[in-house]
Design an enzyme around this catalytic site. Structure first.
Site, PDB file in Angstrom:
ATOM      1  N   CYS A  61       0.843  -1.199   0.000  1.00  0.00           N
ATOM      2  CA  CYS A  61       0.000   0.000   0.000  1.00  0.00           C
ATOM      3  C   CYS A  61       0.878   1.249   0.000  1.00  0.00           C
ATOM      4  O   CYS A  61       1.821   1.344   0.782  1.00  0.00           O
ATOM      5  CB  CYS A  61      -0.885   0.000   1.241  1.00  0.00           C
ATOM      6  SG  CYS A  61      -1.914   1.470   1.369  1.00  0.00           S
ATOM      7  N   GLN A 244     -18.554  -9.960  11.439  1.00  0.00           N
ATOM      8  CA  GLN A 244     -17.190 -10.353  11.064  1.00  0.00           C
ATOM      9  C   GLN A 244     -16.700  -9.399   9.978  1.00  0.00           C
ATOM     10  O   GLN A 244     -17.464  -9.000   9.103  1.00  0.00           O
ATOM     11  CB  GLN A 244     -17.168 -11.814  10.585  1.00  0.00           C
ATOM     12  CG  GLN A 244     -17.649 -12.815  11.637  1.00  0.00           C
ATOM     13  CD  GLN A 244     -16.766 -12.877  12.889  1.00  0.00           C
ATOM     14  OE1 GLN A 244     -15.635 -12.372  12.905  1.00  0.00           O
ATOM     15  NE2 GLN A 244     -17.286 -13.469  13.950  1.00  0.00           N
ATOM     16  N   GLU A 291     -27.536 -14.490  23.311  1.00  0.00           N
ATOM     17  CA  GLU A 291     -26.796 -13.257  23.047  1.00  0.00           C
ATOM     18  C   GLU A 291     -27.294 -12.195  24.030  1.00  0.00           C
ATOM     19  O   GLU A 291     -28.472 -12.185  24.388  1.00  0.00           O
ATOM     20  CB  GLU A 291     -27.043 -12.858  21.570  1.00  0.00           C
ATOM     21  CG  GLU A 291     -26.814 -11.408  21.188  1.00  0.00           C
ATOM     22  CD  GLU A 291     -25.369 -10.927  21.358  1.00  0.00           C
ATOM     23  OE1 GLU A 291     -24.418 -11.646  21.001  1.00  0.00           O
ATOM     24  OE2 GLU A 291     -25.217  -9.803  21.875  1.00  0.00           O
ATOM     25  N   CYS A 365     -11.085 -13.945  19.688  1.00  0.00           N
ATOM     26  CA  CYS A 365     -10.268 -12.889  19.080  1.00  0.00           C
ATOM     27  C   CYS A 365      -9.195 -12.439  20.061  1.00  0.00           C
ATOM     28  O   CYS A 365      -8.611 -11.369  19.895  1.00  0.00           O
ATOM     29  CB  CYS A 365     -11.153 -11.711  18.663  1.00  0.00           C
ATOM     30  SG  CYS A 365     -12.094 -11.023  20.029  1.00  0.00           S
TER      31      CYS A 365
HETATM   32  C1  LIG Z   1     -17.124 -11.642  19.129  1.00  0.00           C
HETATM   33  S1  LIG Z   1     -18.841 -11.227  19.033  1.00  0.00           S
HETATM   34  C2  LIG Z   1     -19.453 -12.668  18.268  1.00  0.00           C
HETATM   35  C3  LIG Z   1     -20.837 -12.583  17.707  1.00  0.00           C
HETATM   36  C4  LIG Z   1     -21.230 -13.708  16.757  1.00  0.00           C
HETATM   37  N1  LIG Z   1     -20.867 -15.012  17.245  1.00  0.00           N
HETATM   38  C5  LIG Z   1     -20.635 -13.459  15.395  1.00  0.00           C
HETATM   39  O1  LIG Z   1     -19.691 -14.179  15.011  1.00  0.00           O
HETATM   40  O2  LIG Z   1     -21.102 -12.570  14.680  1.00  0.00           O
HETATM   41  C6  LIG Z   1     -19.309 -11.354  20.708  1.00  0.00           C
HETATM   42  C7  LIG Z   1     -20.771 -11.175  20.997  1.00  0.00           C
HETATM   43  O3  LIG Z   1     -20.949 -11.267  22.397  1.00  0.00           O
HETATM   44  C8  LIG Z   1     -21.977 -10.360  22.783  1.00  0.00           C
HETATM   45  N2  LIG Z   1     -21.786 -10.101  24.211  1.00  0.00           N
HETATM   46  C9  LIG Z   1     -20.892  -9.273  24.802  1.00  0.00           C
HETATM   47  N3  LIG Z   1     -21.009  -9.332  26.140  1.00  0.00           N
HETATM   48  C10 LIG Z   1     -22.005 -10.222  26.408  1.00  0.00           C
HETATM   49  C11 LIG Z   1     -22.590 -10.717  27.602  1.00  0.00           C
HETATM   50  N4  LIG Z   1     -22.160 -10.298  28.799  1.00  0.00           N
HETATM   51  N5  LIG Z   1     -23.581 -11.634  27.502  1.00  0.00           N
HETATM   52  C12 LIG Z   1     -24.003 -12.070  26.301  1.00  0.00           C
HETATM   53  N6  LIG Z   1     -23.499 -11.624  25.131  1.00  0.00           N
HETATM   54  C13 LIG Z   1     -22.506 -10.719  25.180  1.00  0.00           C
HETATM   55  C14 LIG Z   1     -21.776  -9.171  21.874  1.00  0.00           C
HETATM   56  O4  LIG Z   1     -22.970  -8.407  21.771  1.00  0.00           O
HETATM   57  C15 LIG Z   1     -21.370  -9.850  20.556  1.00  0.00           C
HETATM   58  O5  LIG Z   1     -22.493 -10.100  19.768  1.00  0.00           O
END
Ligand SMILES: C[S@@+](CC[C@H](N)C(=O)[O-])C[C@H]1O[C@@H](n2cnc3c(N)ncnc32)[C@H](O)[C@@H]1O
Length: 409
Positions: A61, A244, A291, A365
């Site tokens: 880049c 993602q 969720e 992650c």
């Molecule tokens: C890394 S993302 C993964 C979402 C989904 N698996 C995806 O791949 O699109 C983590 C998810 O955890 C949710 N999250 C964060 N804290 C949380 C909690 N205390 N209880 C339940 N969900 C939670 C967030 O809103 C988010 O959607």
């Protein structure tokens, strides 16, 4: 001063041992390189590469020098892949764990369909881009090799939004997601809007064919549904919902999760978001998706309801940090997917460890919290079968992975 770089730190800086005992950080360098420059505290400035690494490449880049969006453009893909895998192996080793790795998958250049850009109203217009390295200066990035061309094509419209609604005193943040209905734009840090400004912004959404504009939490315009495909389902994510970062990364994660689970009857998807895993998996298994964000569970529920030929998808909004699913609630499931935020899932993993679920597909992650949670599972009798690193943040120091755990009978 002349030093030899020994390793890369977690920010991607080269690290050498200084003349004292402390480390010297040299950004933009690679292990094995001999560099010469001026020490400035713990950093070396004006560093010149005396002996380059065979892994050094010309940055693809033209903004790589100025822009802080990427940290590893000077390293070959092969180097970055081994480095990211090593980060996971080291995090596991620090907990006394070891496993095999499936081949790493990297998203291609120009594939980021979701990005958060910084923006500022200027005297003559608007400046939009990523921050310069360790600076609050914004770098214009017309030749960016990271962003999907669809995001770069949206720049004139984004500039018009910043000119219309940005103030010169503060910085704005623009989260842009490419959707079927056009770019979905979520702005924070804009000016408070009056009715005329709202109408002006809505006109810009029409002119530039954005799907939706959300301004500091308020949906100012919805021209078309900001819909996304997840498996055979169509989801309309709430503004700013987790997604993602690349379509290729998402496909690789879903494929690794399928492989980790194997054929299943009934699976619980923990931290399910808008259904990245739940909806594709529901083509062949029943899903209970959990969720914490009720706007996301609502989007997932509507998507599942409107898709034919899926197995049953049940959705639950629940805070899994405070109220994890207990071992007895996990009992009906033959498999689990868990994909927590960076902090990991200490409480939920503790309950999984006490459950009898035969197989767990863990997505993470953050290698450090993953290794911590992996230890909880392994101490409770689970076996870590393999890990696969999925790199959808190429040229960055981010690491993402999928792992398979089984409970031997
Ligand atoms: C890394 S993302 C993964 C979402 C989904 N698996 C995806 O791949 O699109 C983590 C998810 O955890 C949710 N999250 C964060 N804290 C949380 C909690 N205390 N209880 C339940 N969900 C939670 C967030 O809103 C988010 O959607």
């Amino acid at each position: 001063m002349k030093v030899t770089i020994e390793r890369l730190g977690h920010l991607g800086h080269g690290i050498a041992t200084g003349p004292g005992t402390g480390p010297i950080y040299v950004p933009g360098t690679l292990p094995g390189e001999v560099v010469e420059g001026t020490p400035d505290g713990e950093r070396m400035v004006d560093a010149k590469i005396v002996t380059p690494s065979p892994d050094r490449v010309k940055a693809p880049c033209r903004h790589a020098r100025a822009c802080g969006g990427c940290q590893l453009q000077h390293a070959s893909d092969g180097f970055v892949a081994s480095w990211k895998q090593e980060i996971v192996a080291n995090a596991l080793a620090a907990q006394g764990l070891k496993t095999g790795f499936l081949p790493l998958v990297t998203s291609p250049a120009r594939s980021r369909r979701r990005a958060t850009l910084s923006a500022r109203r200027t005297k003559s217009g608007a400046l939009i881009g990523f921050h310069a390295r360790a600076s609050d200066m914004i770098v214009d990035i017309p030749g960016c090799q990271l962003l999907h061309p669809g995001i770069l094509a949206a720049m004139p419209g984004l500039q018009a939004l910043v000119i219309a609604g940005g103030s010169r005193s503060g910085e704005m943040s623009l989260q842009v997601t490419l959707t079927r209905g056009g770019p979905d734009v979520t702005v924070t840090g804009g000016k408070p809007l009056d009715a005329t400004q709202r109408m002006g912004l809505a006109r810009l959404v029409e002119t530039h064919a954005f799907s939706r504009l959300t301004w500091d939490g308020e949906t100012v315009a919805l021209r078309d549904r900001p819909a996304l495909a997840l498996g055979t389902a169509t989801v309309v994510p709430p503004p700013g919902a987790f997604l993602q970062a690349t379509a290729e990364g998402e496909a690789a994660l879903v494929s690794a999760v399928r492989q980790a689970l194997g054929p299943q009857r009934r699976v619980v998807d923990l931290f399910a978001g808008i259904g990245t895993f739940s909806l594709p998996l529901a083509d062949s298994m029943e899903i209970h998706a959990v969720e914490g964000d009720d706007a996301m569970t609502a989007a997932l529920e509507v998507a599942a309801r409107n898709t034919s030929n899926l197995h049953r998808v049940q959705v639950e909004t629940r805070d899994l940090f405070r109220r994890p699913l207990e071992a007895d609630e996990l009992q009906p499931f033959s498999g689990a997917v868990i994909d927590p935020p960076r902090a990991g899932a200490e409480a939920q993993t503790d309950r999984l460890a006490r459950s009898a679920i035969p197989v767990i597909a863990a997505v993470s992650c953050n290698p450090v919290t993953f290794a911590r949670d992996a230890t909880t599972l392994v101490s409770a009798g689970y076996r870590l079968e393999w890990v696969q690193v999925i790199d959808q943040f190429r040229w960055s120091t981010h690491v993402e992975l999928v792992a398979r755990f089984i409970r031997p009978r």
